[in-house]
Design a protein around this motif. Structure first.
Motif, mmCIF file in Angstrom:
data_model
loop_
_atom_site.group_PDB
_atom_site.id
_atom_site.type_symbol
_atom_site.label_atom_id
_atom_site.label_comp_id
_atom_site.label_asym_id
_atom_site.label_seq_id
_atom_site.Cartn_x
_atom_site.Cartn_y
_atom_site.Cartn_z
ATOM 1 N N VAL A 282 -67.041 56.638 -6.678
ATOM 2 C CA VAL A 282 -66.322 58.181 -6.725
ATOM 3 C C VAL A 282 -65.139 57.883 -7.228
ATOM 4 C CG1 VAL A 282 -68.173 59.293 -5.239
ATOM 5 C CG2 VAL A 282 -65.782 57.902 -4.383
ATOM 6 N N GLU A 283 -64.269 56.845 -6.870
ATOM 7 C CA GLU A 283 -62.960 56.788 -7.300
ATOM 8 C C GLU A 283 -62.602 55.935 -8.582
ATOM 9 O OE1 GLU A 283 -63.971 52.876 -5.574
ATOM 10 O OE2 GLU A 283 -64.241 55.056 -5.153
ATOM 11 N N GLN A 284 -63.600 55.570 -9.263
ATOM 12 C CA GLN A 284 -63.606 55.115 -10.818
ATOM 13 C C GLN A 284 -63.192 56.024 -11.725
ATOM 14 O OE1 GLN A 284 -63.948 51.880 -11.774
ATOM 15 N NE2 GLN A 284 -63.050 52.769 -13.683
ATOM 16 N N VAL A 285 -62.428 56.006 -12.637
ATOM 17 C CA VAL A 285 -62.151 56.839 -13.528
ATOM 18 C C VAL A 285 -63.045 56.454 -14.801
ATOM 19 C CG1 VAL A 285 -60.482 57.011 -15.686
ATOM 20 C CG2 VAL A 285 -59.673 56.748 -13.267
ATOM 21 N N THR A 286 -63.702 57.504 -15.406
ATOM 22 C CA THR A 286 -64.626 57.465 -16.403
ATOM 23 C C THR A 286 -64.312 58.200 -17.539
ATOM 24 O OG1 THR A 286 -66.966 57.932 -16.676
ATOM 25 C CG2 THR A 286 -66.277 59.352 -15.225
ATOM 26 N N ASN A 287 -64.613 57.985 -18.690
ATOM 27 C CA ASN A 287 -64.197 58.652 -19.874
ATOM 28 C C ASN A 287 -65.389 59.208 -20.609
ATOM 29 O OD1 ASN A 287 -61.342 57.826 -19.581
ATOM 30 N ND2 ASN A 287 -62.089 55.940 -20.556
ATOM 31 N N CYS A 288 -65.357 60.382 -21.232
ATOM 32 C CA CYS A 288 -66.201 60.823 -22.420
ATOM 33 C C CYS A 288 -65.342 60.965 -23.572
ATOM 34 C CB CYS A 288 -66.710 62.461 -22.062
ATOM 35 S SG CYS A 288 -68.032 62.857 -23.164
ATOM 36 N N ARG A 289 -65.875 60.158 -24.525
ATOM 37 C CA ARG A 289 -65.411 60.150 -25.834
ATOM 38 C C ARG A 289 -66.187 61.049 -26.796
ATOM 39 N NH1 ARG A 289 -61.227 56.593 -26.339
ATOM 40 N NH2 ARG A 289 -60.880 55.140 -24.643
ATOM 41 N N VAL A 290 -65.668 61.915 -27.558
ATOM 42 C CA VAL A 290 -66.485 62.573 -28.379
ATOM 43 C C VAL A 290 -65.920 62.578 -29.942
ATOM 44 C CG1 VAL A 290 -67.244 65.179 -28.914
ATOM 45 C CG2 VAL A 290 -66.687 64.320 -26.760
ATOM 46 N N ALA A 291 -66.741 62.200 -30.703
ATOM 47 C CA ALA A 291 -66.138 61.987 -32.050
ATOM 48 C C ALA A 291 -65.913 63.389 -32.684
ATOM 49 C CB ALA A 291 -67.470 61.445 -32.952
ATOM 50 N N ILE A 292 -64.620 63.414 -33.379
ATOM 51 C CA ILE A 292 -64.234 64.737 -33.887
ATOM 52 C C ILE A 292 -63.716 64.406 -35.371
ATOM 53 C CG2 ILE A 292 -61.910 64.398 -32.880
ATOM 54 C CD1 ILE A 292 -62.003 67.380 -32.085
ATOM 55 N N ALA A 313 -62.231 59.431 -32.070
ATOM 56 C CA ALA A 313 -62.895 59.949 -30.940
ATOM 57 C C ALA A 313 -61.981 60.292 -29.707
ATOM 58 C CB ALA A 313 -63.669 58.456 -30.353
ATOM 59 N N LEU A 314 -62.266 61.482 -29.599
ATOM 60 C CA LEU A 314 -61.440 62.088 -28.417
ATOM 61 C C LEU A 314 -61.634 61.466 -27.005
ATOM 62 C CD1 LEU A 314 -61.277 66.079 -29.040
ATOM 63 C CD2 LEU A 314 -59.325 64.509 -29.435
ATOM 64 N N CYS A 315 -60.721 61.149 -26.089
ATOM 65 C CA CYS A 315 -60.873 60.789 -24.974
ATOM 66 C C CYS A 315 -60.710 61.682 -23.662
ATOM 67 C CB CYS A 315 -60.313 59.563 -24.671
ATOM 68 S SG CYS A 315 -60.363 58.552 -23.137
ATOM 69 N N ILE A 316 -61.624 62.062 -23.237
ATOM 70 C CA ILE A 316 -61.578 63.046 -21.812
ATOM 71 C C ILE A 316 -61.638 62.136 -20.637
ATOM 72 C CG2 ILE A 316 -62.520 65.317 -20.888
ATOM 73 C CD1 ILE A 316 -63.165 64.546 -24.578
ATOM 74 N N THR A 317 -60.889 62.458 -19.616
ATOM 75 C CA THR A 317 -60.840 61.412 -18.443
ATOM 76 C C THR A 317 -61.086 62.219 -16.997
ATOM 77 O OG1 THR A 317 -59.579 59.632 -19.638
ATOM 78 C CG2 THR A 317 -59.601 59.677 -17.307
ATOM 79 N N ALA A 318 -61.883 61.783 -16.283
ATOM 80 C CA ALA A 318 -61.998 62.344 -14.880
ATOM 81 C C ALA A 318 -62.521 61.020 -13.817
ATOM 82 C CB ALA A 318 -62.947 63.473 -14.731
ATOM 83 N N THR A 319 -62.301 61.189 -12.756
ATOM 84 C CA THR A 319 -63.122 60.427 -11.817
ATOM 85 C C THR A 319 -64.533 60.856 -11.574
ATOM 86 O OG1 THR A 319 -62.175 61.542 -9.865
ATOM 87 C CG2 THR A 319 -60.778 59.766 -10.652
ATOM 88 N N THR A 320 -65.267 59.705 -11.063
ATOM 89 C CA THR A 320 -66.523 60.093 -10.933
ATOM 90 C C THR A 320 -66.643 61.135 -10.053
ATOM 91 O OG1 THR A 320 -67.306 57.933 -11.385
ATOM 92 C CG2 THR A 320 -68.780 59.049 -10.000
#
Length: 458
Positions: A282-292, A313-320
């Protein structure tokens, strides 16, 4: 199961009129792709007219490809490198020497269209489909000696597969599909009903004009030949109704009215479900990269015919914990905000920083906790009609694939439907398919009988 029958080079005819040095200089977006793989996409065709012989198909493809290369002449060239005399850097450019694109004729008469369309078949995907594509394993820098574009026509027992490989330094997905559709238009009409998109190269005002120097003395300093470990790969279908429901759900949860797009909602779904399937702490940072795409976001906007790379590739970040404790709409809103914030000023600042400190991307830079949403369902992939009717399916080769890579395609039936090609660890793939949120959103694929029952006019 695939036997190569012949190989030949197809040159641009008539040869384009070019400056004496034939140099086609590259932008930061292009040069950053030197260590990535070629783009590998392909079409599966069934129910070809019985009056069409393979010889006729091959002759028409070669003739029309030659005509298309006249307009998209860099694809018939080769990469070239010029080193500084003091070995203080190098210039990489395209030598528009018209050495030609490669055409390969292959045979796989023991393979049927149904074999290729077999649902969720890891064996077919991992072993058979990659053999339908040329230049497997090549990185873009190999374009110094390899063709920048290659096509393989593989004849099946009841259809054909056209597999394309295009050097990613020369162009991105938009450029790739613009070229294929222009070629297909020439092929099916013999003479194009309209002029194909003419090459429209901009020397962009980013504070530096081509040529741009790379701060390397040898390609070994930036070329990484990435070989991913074995992974599971499957194609999932989302009908237009399913896409509409995802969009409505995300907007309802955020209290917005159609602000969040259907694709932003789908990206949020995949980010959440893949992260859950991986059982990331749950504490791990994870990214969603979206080609734009940059073309329409620049001011002034680039021409829609701009041929080259203009993508990020946009990088959107949040922890799990944040991602999974909140609703779908929360993640979709994060993606939406990132897209809105991606403006002309942001793009130009990123290019300025690259010019100050050039770098070359490679797949090993992608971290194990991220999801990358690549390609786009907006590309006119099923519009590539070479005169035999519409393809029954789209597939890709092994290029640029790794854990967490998700490639998006338009659904076969259109109307906003989407197909996702997902690459994951085997255990994570099984967990994704069993995930309740994912199962509630994914649709049944178009029945095989519906695909195969369409005739040339269908």
């Amino acid at each position: 199961m695939v036997e190569i029958i012949s190989k030949s080079m197809v040159k641009a005819q008539p040869p384009p009129q070019l400056p004496a040095d034939q140099k086609y200089h590259l932008t930061p977006w292009d040069l950053a792709m030197l260590s990535a793989h070629y783009i590998q996409k392909g079409h599966l065709f069934a129910n070809l007219p019985s009056t069409l012989s393979i010889e006729t198909i091959i002759n028409n493809l070669k003739t029309s490809l030659s005509a298309a290369l006249h307009h998209f002449y860099p694809l018939a060239g080769r990469l070239a490198t010029q080193h500084e005399l003091d070995n203080d850097g190098m210039y990489v450019f395209i030598d528009c020497n018209n050495e030609g694109a490669e055409f390969i004729h292959a045979d796989a008469h023991l393979v049927s269209v149904e074999d290729v369309l077999a649902p969720s078949s890891d064996d077919i995907t991992a072993l058979l489909v990659p053999s339908f594509f040329p230049l497997d394993g090549a990185v873009n820098h190999d374009g110094h000696t390899s063709p920048l574009f290659a096509v393989q026509l593989t004849v099946l027992s009841d259809g054909v597969f056209l597999g394309f490989a295009s050097n990613h330094v020369v162009g991105d997905g938009t450029s790739f599909w613009n070229f294929l559709n222009a070629w297909a238009e020439i092929a099916r009409s013999k003479l194009p009903s309209r002029s194909p998109p003419i090459l429209d190269r901009y020397l962009m005002d980013f504070g530096a004009k081509p040529p741009l120097k790379l701060p390397f003395s040898h390609e070994s300093q930036f070329i990484v030949r990435f070989h991913p470990p074995p992974f599971s790969e499957k194609v999932f279908h989302f009908s237009s109704e399913a896409m509409a429901k995802l969009k409505a759900k995300a907007n309802e949860e955020r209290g917005t009215s159609n602000i969040i797009s259907s694709f932003q909602s789908l990206s949020a779904l995949m980010w959440r479900c893949i992260t859950r399937a991986r059982r990331i702490p749950v504490e791990q940072v994870t990214n969603c990269r979206v080609a734009i795409e940059n073309r329409t976001r620049l001011r002034p906007a680039l021409s829609p015919n701009y041929f080259g790379n203009s993508v990020y590739a946009l990088c959107i970040t949040a922890t799990t914990g944040e991602l999974l404790s909140n609703e779908l709409g929360w993640a979709a809103w994060l993606i939406h905000e990132a897209v809105v914030a991606y403006t002309d000023d942001v793009i130009r600042e990123m290019v300025r920083k690259w010019v100050e400190a050039p770098m070359v991307y490679n797949a090993s830079m992608f971290d194990e906790f991220s999801v990358l949403m690549g390609s786009s369902p907006r590309f006119d992939m099923y519009g590539c009609d070479f005169g035999w009717g519409r393809a029954v399916a789209l597939r890709s080769g092994s290029a640029n694939k790794f854990y967490g890579k998700v490639s998006s395609y338009p659904g076969w039936e259109g109307c906003g439907s989407v197909d996702l090609e997902v690459c994951l660890e085997t255990e994570s793939m099984a967990a994704l398919e069993a995930d309740p949120e994912f199962r509630a959103a994914v649709s049944q694929p178009v029945p095989l009988r519906d695909l195969l029952s369409k005739n040339i006019n269908g």
